[in-house]
Design an enzyme around this catalytic site. Structure first.
Site, short mmCIF file in Angstrom:
data_model
loop_
_atom_site.label_atom_id
_atom_site.label_comp_id
_atom_site.label_asym_id
_atom_site.label_seq_id
_atom_site.Cartn_x
_atom_site.Cartn_y
_atom_site.Cartn_z
N SER A 172 -2.16 22.67 20.93
CA SER A 172 -0.70 22.62 20.78
C SER A 172 -0.03 21.36 21.37
O SER A 172 -0.60 20.59 21.99
CB SER A 172 -0.14 23.78 21.71
OG SER A 172 1.39 23.67 21.52
N TYR A 227 1.97 29.49 28.33
CA TYR A 227 1.34 28.89 27.02
C TYR A 227 1.09 27.30 27.25
O TYR A 227 0.05 26.93 26.81
CB TYR A 227 2.29 28.97 25.92
CG TYR A 227 2.13 28.56 24.58
CD1 TYR A 227 1.27 29.63 23.76
CD2 TYR A 227 2.48 27.13 24.15
CE1 TYR A 227 1.05 28.74 22.49
CE2 TYR A 227 2.11 26.81 22.85
CZ TYR A 227 1.30 27.62 22.12
OH TYR A 227 0.82 27.06 20.77
#
Length: 273
Positions: A154, A167
């Site tokens: 990400s 996350y």
């Protein structure tokens, strides 16, 4: 072998965890168009079977396995089903992951009010949900001496995002695991097995919809900040990941391993000035 032949994946057996998600759907579609045999792994049986129908309409072969990436025995059972059906595994895409609502800190909340248990769950889903399938399915590729594993990283692993602690931590871990696993597999087994990661830019998915859109469908302030920070001045479309996916799975990337490739419209490269 010419360049087009090096990109070919025809007949390869590819496993897609999280194949029932939005990004997973784009991956499954691309693999079907490339002529792969695709195992779609997810927890939603109805959606997994829907993906199989998509594969069939594109003229490829697929089947669904309902399994949980967080459950080692579930993954081992899935592996045995795949081997019983197709006899081998040539590639793995670890697409299971995403954020969970309880692990998102509200804009008006203190970071110390963060729900620690939910943050840990987000870390486990994204990091352990990558490590566990890699260890189970990667063993098949290591023993046969060839294969390609793709993890999903990400932007948050390079440019930490506010409000999503679990996350962010997990995706840093995915990048580290990608490097570690790529080196270990090459050194201990063969240079024909590779591990890389794709770091998508900001794409609208089920997991981030409440963060990026208002009830009327308009962008939130957070989504607008992402757009403003992207030289392409827009969010990404899942289909724009497909080319990088096929490249990393194929022999066209035979000397590429341990890398995280950003597909982000220039977000990670831009200083904002």
């Amino acid at each position: 072998m010419n360049i087009l032949e090096r990109f070919s994946l025809k007949g390869k057996v590819i496993v897609v965890t999280g194949g029932t998600g939005i990004l997973g759907k784009a991956f499954v579609k691309a693999l079907a168009e490339a002529g792969c045999k695709i195992c779609i792994i997810g927890r939603n049986e109805e959606r997994a079977n829907e993906r199989v129908r998509l594969v069939n309409t594109l003229g490829a072969e697929g089947f669904a396995v309902v399994a949980d990436v967080m459950d080692e025995q579930s993954m081992r059972a899935a592996r045995e089903q795949i081997l019983a059906k197709w006899g081998t595994i040539d590639g793995l895409i670890n697409a299971a992951g995403g954020n969970i609502p309880g692990a998102t800190i509200g804009p008006d909340e203190s970071i110390f009010d963060n729900k620690i248990a939910d943050t840990i769950k987000a870390i486990e889903l994204n990091l352990y949900g990558t490590i566990i399938p890699t260890m189970i399915f990667g063993e098949v590729m290591a023993n046969k001496g060839a294969g390609s594993i793709i993890n999903i990283s990400s932007l948050a692993s390079s440019r930490p995002f506010t409000r999503v602690l679990g996350y962010t931590v997990a995706k840093h871990g995915v990048d580290g695991f990608t490097k570690w696993m790529s080196a270990e597999l090459a050194l201990r087994y063969t240079n024909k097995i590779r591990v890389n990661a794709i770091a998508p830019g900001v794409f609208l998915t089920e997991q981030n919809r409440t963060l990026l859109t208002n009830p009327d469908g308009s962008y939130t302030d957070r989504a607008n900040k992402f757009v403003q920070g992207t030289p392409f001045s827009r969010l990404g479309d899942p289909s724009e990941l497909e080319g990088t996916l096929i490249y990393l799975l194929s022999d066209a990337s035979a000397f590429v391993t341990g890398e995280t490739i950003f597909v982000d419209g220039g977000f990670n490269s831009w200083s904002g000035v």
